[in-house]
Design a protein around this motif. Structure first.
Motif, mmCIF file in Angstrom:
data_model
loop_
_atom_site.group_PDB
_atom_site.id
_atom_site.type_symbol
_atom_site.label_atom_id
_atom_site.label_comp_id
_atom_site.label_asym_id
_atom_site.label_seq_id
_atom_site.Cartn_x
_atom_site.Cartn_y
_atom_site.Cartn_z
ATOM 1 N N PRO A 183 0.808 -1.229 0.000
ATOM 2 C CA PRO A 183 0.000 0.000 0.000
ATOM 3 C C PRO A 183 0.838 1.275 0.000
ATOM 4 N N ALA A 184 1.979 1.263 0.701
ATOM 5 C CA ALA A 184 2.859 2.431 0.690
ATOM 6 C C ALA A 184 3.474 2.631 -0.688
ATOM 7 N N LEU A 185 3.821 1.529 -1.364
ATOM 8 C CA LEU A 185 4.353 1.633 -2.722
ATOM 9 C C LEU A 185 3.307 2.206 -3.672
ATOM 10 N N GLN A 186 2.074 1.768 -3.519
ATOM 11 C CA GLN A 186 1.000 2.254 -4.377
ATOM 12 C C GLN A 186 0.835 3.761 -4.243
ATOM 13 N N GLU A 187 0.958 4.260 -3.020
ATOM 14 C CA GLU A 187 0.803 5.687 -2.797
ATOM 15 C C GLU A 187 2.001 6.474 -3.307
ATOM 16 N N ALA A 188 3.200 5.941 -3.108
ATOM 17 C CA ALA A 188 4.405 6.682 -3.487
ATOM 18 C C ALA A 188 4.763 6.520 -4.961
ATOM 19 N N PHE A 189 4.556 5.310 -5.507
ATOM 20 C CA PHE A 189 4.962 5.012 -6.886
ATOM 21 C C PHE A 189 3.820 4.263 -7.584
ATOM 22 N N PRO A 190 2.828 4.964 -8.122
ATOM 23 C CA PRO A 190 1.650 4.306 -8.705
ATOM 24 C C PRO A 190 1.978 3.326 -9.830
ATOM 25 N N SER A 191 3.110 3.503 -10.502
ATOM 26 C CA SER A 191 3.465 2.612 -11.616
ATOM 27 C C SER A 191 4.421 1.500 -11.192
ATOM 28 N N TYR A 192 4.444 1.202 -9.894
ATOM 29 C CA TYR A 192 5.457 0.264 -9.397
ATOM 30 C C TYR A 192 5.310 -1.135 -10.006
ATOM 31 N N ARG A 193 4.103 -1.558 -10.355
ATOM 32 C CA ARG A 193 3.945 -2.894 -10.934
ATOM 33 C C ARG A 193 4.704 -3.016 -12.246
ATOM 34 N N GLU A 194 4.565 -1.999 -13.100
ATOM 35 C CA GLU A 194 5.227 -2.031 -14.402
ATOM 36 C C GLU A 194 6.748 -1.903 -14.258
ATOM 37 N N THR A 195 7.203 -0.982 -13.398
ATOM 38 C CA THR A 195 8.655 -0.779 -13.263
ATOM 39 C C THR A 195 9.316 -1.962 -12.584
ATOM 40 N N PHE A 196 8.663 -2.553 -11.588
ATOM 41 C CA PHE A 196 9.227 -3.731 -10.926
ATOM 42 C C PHE A 196 9.285 -4.912 -11.893
ATOM 43 N N ALA A 197 8.235 -5.052 -12.707
ATOM 44 C CA ALA A 197 8.228 -6.144 -13.684
ATOM 45 C C ALA A 197 9.358 -5.968 -14.695
ATOM 46 N N ARG A 198 9.624 -4.717 -15.081
ATOM 47 C CA ARG A 198 10.714 -4.476 -16.019
ATOM 48 C C ARG A 198 12.055 -4.841 -15.396
ATOM 49 N N SER A 199 12.244 -4.484 -14.135
ATOM 50 C CA SER A 199 13.489 -4.851 -13.449
ATOM 51 C C SER A 199 13.641 -6.363 -13.354
ATOM 52 N N ALA A 200 12.540 -7.062 -13.079
ATOM 53 C CA ALA A 200 12.600 -8.525 -13.007
ATOM 54 C C ALA A 200 12.980 -9.122 -14.354
ATOM 55 N N ARG A 201 12.463 -8.540 -15.447
ATOM 56 C CA ARG A 201 12.830 -9.039 -16.784
ATOM 57 C C ARG A 201 14.302 -8.793 -17.067
ATOM 58 N N HIS A 202 14.826 -7.629 -16.656
ATOM 59 C CA HIS A 202 16.254 -7.360 -16.842
ATOM 60 C C HIS A 202 17.094 -8.383 -16.074
ATOM 61 N N ALA A 203 16.686 -8.681 -14.832
ATOM 62 C CA ALA A 203 17.413 -9.663 -14.032
ATOM 63 C C ALA A 203 17.370 -11.039 -14.682
ATOM 64 N N ALA A 204 16.198 -11.399 -15.229
ATOM 65 C CA ALA A 204 16.071 -12.699 -15.892
ATOM 66 C C ALA A 204 16.974 -12.784 -17.120
ATOM 67 N N GLN A 205 17.058 -11.694 -17.892
ATOM 68 C CA GLN A 205 17.935 -11.687 -19.067
ATOM 69 C C GLN A 205 19.401 -11.800 -18.667
ATOM 70 N N ALA A 206 19.779 -11.083 -17.610
ATOM 71 C CA ALA A 206 21.164 -11.162 -17.136
ATOM 72 C C ALA A 206 21.486 -12.568 -16.624
ATOM 73 N N GLN A 207 20.535 -13.180 -15.911
ATOM 74 C CA GLN A 207 20.754 -14.533 -15.417
ATOM 75 C C GLN A 207 20.878 -15.528 -16.563
ATOM 76 N N GLU A 208 20.097 -15.331 -17.610
ATOM 77 C CA GLU A 208 20.193 -16.210 -18.778
ATOM 78 C C GLU A 208 21.579 -16.122 -19.418
ATOM 79 N N LEU A 209 22.115 -14.900 -19.479
ATOM 80 C CA LEU A 209 23.464 -14.726 -20.026
ATOM 81 C C LEU A 209 24.503 -15.421 -19.151
ATOM 82 N N LEU A 210 24.390 -15.261 -17.824
ATOM 83 C CA LEU A 210 25.330 -15.910 -16.914
ATOM 84 C C LEU A 210 25.253 -17.431 -17.029
ATOM 85 N N GLU A 211 24.040 -17.944 -17.216
ATOM 86 C CA GLU A 211 23.890 -19.389 -17.395
ATOM 87 C C GLU A 211 24.622 -19.858 -18.645
#
Length: 329
Positions: free
Chosen positions: A212-240
């Motif tokens: 709830p605090a994230l929703q109030e402070a950063f309304p687009s947090y779902r999209e930005t967090f999902a983008r960060s997770a995709r970046h992490a997944a791509q980096a992990q794929e490269l490391l693999e």
């Protein structure tokens, strides 16, 4: 005069179902199942899937037996599936945690195992899971709270294989509120797991206190967090990919001299990959650092290496490292 047949209940209008758009462009192997808990998330997914692929969808309900309401959950799922003529399998599991395993991990592992076995027994090609964008945010925050590396920060993959079954999460871009709103509008009965309100669980504290605090402070947090997770997944794929190549050059098992020629971070990468892929073992940060120190100091034939990792030990065998499960010692 013959009695008129009982009219077959119609599925709710799929055009308003928020899960329908997520499934519209998917081409999945059929037949398939939906992991059906009776909650709002799996309900919208089951109804959308049944309308998207008529006659090709089943439901699988896993009865964990961990709370008093479990029998009522099963009865609810049976009633809904009977109403909409969706075949239902119920699998009962004993989700008791082993030493060193959290109750949440034990329940999750037992659930995936049961879903995979039910799917295989029925000749199904895939199982759909109802996790959505809010679940993805919670998973990422949970990983951060534990100091996770890239695999944890990548959060939940949209497609993965486990126990010989393909699992698909088609709702990861869909917010929980849209799901709850549609269910309420349609008047569709759903169950609510009472444990979701228990803030003794870290995930629930994140859900009720932090999000709830994230929703109030950063309304687009779902999209930005999902983008960060995709970046992490791509980096992990490269490391693999790098780890696979490094291990192949060593002949499939870590060679001490070859490891010493790599930068320390690359040594850690190949060792983590080797433990996970070949032995289903995971080293803690402290264990991995100790193992890297031992590899660096290994300059003589008499230097011994024996490090506890997971349920076994990493030992030196000649010029290579080997992993011995504790049960084999």
């Amino acid at each position: 005069m013959a009695a008129s047949p009982t009219p077959r209940p119609r599925l709710p209008d799929a055009s308003g179902n928020p899960a329908a758009a997520a499934l519209a462009g998917l081409q999945l192997p059929l037949p398939l199942a939906v992991a059906y808990s009776g909650g709002a998330d799996s309900t919208v997914l089951l109804l959308a899937a049944a309308q998207r692929w008529p006659g090709q969808v089943q439901a699988i309900h896993v009865h964990h037996g961990l709370q008093d309401a479990a029998d009522a959950f099963e009865q609810h799922c049976e009633q809904v599936c009977a109403q909409f003529h969706v075949p239902l399998q119920v699998r009962r599991v004993a989700a008791r945690n082993a030493p060193g395993e959290s109750p949440e991990d034990a329940a999750r592992n037992a659930r995936y195992q049961a879903l995979a076995r039910a799917g295989r027994d029925a000749g199904l090609q895939a199982v759909l899971l109802g996790q959505h964008a809010d679940d993805q945010v919670e998973t990422l925050l949970l990983a951060l709270s534990r100091g996770a590396g890239l695999p944890g920060l990548a959060a939940m993959p949209p497609v993965f294989q486990r126990e010989g079954m393909v699992f698909v999460r088609p709702l990861l871009a869909l917010g929980a509120q849209a799901i709850r709103d549609w269910v309420a509008e349609q008047g569709i009965p759903v169950v609510e797991d009472p444990s979701n309100a228990d803030t003794s669980f870290t995930r629930n504290r994140i859900r009720h206190l932090l999000v709830p605090a994230l929703q109030e402070a950063f309304p687009s947090y779902r999209e930005t967090f999902a983008r960060s997770a995709r970046h992490a997944a791509q980096a992990q794929e490269l490391l693999e990919s790098v780890a696979v190549e490094d291990l192949a050059r060593m002949g499939g098992a870590p060679a001490i001299t070859a490891l010493q020629q790599l930068p320390r971070a690359r040594q850690a990468n190949v060792l983590r990959h080797w433990l996970r892929s070949a032995h289903a073992a995971s080293a803690s940060a402290a264990q991995l650092e100790e193992l890297l120190d031992q590899v660096a100091d290994c300059r003589t034939r008499g230097h011994k290496i024996r490090i506890k990792v997971g349920e076994g030990f990493v030992e030196r065998q000649g010029e290579r490292l080997q992993y011995l499960p504790e049960a084999s010692l």
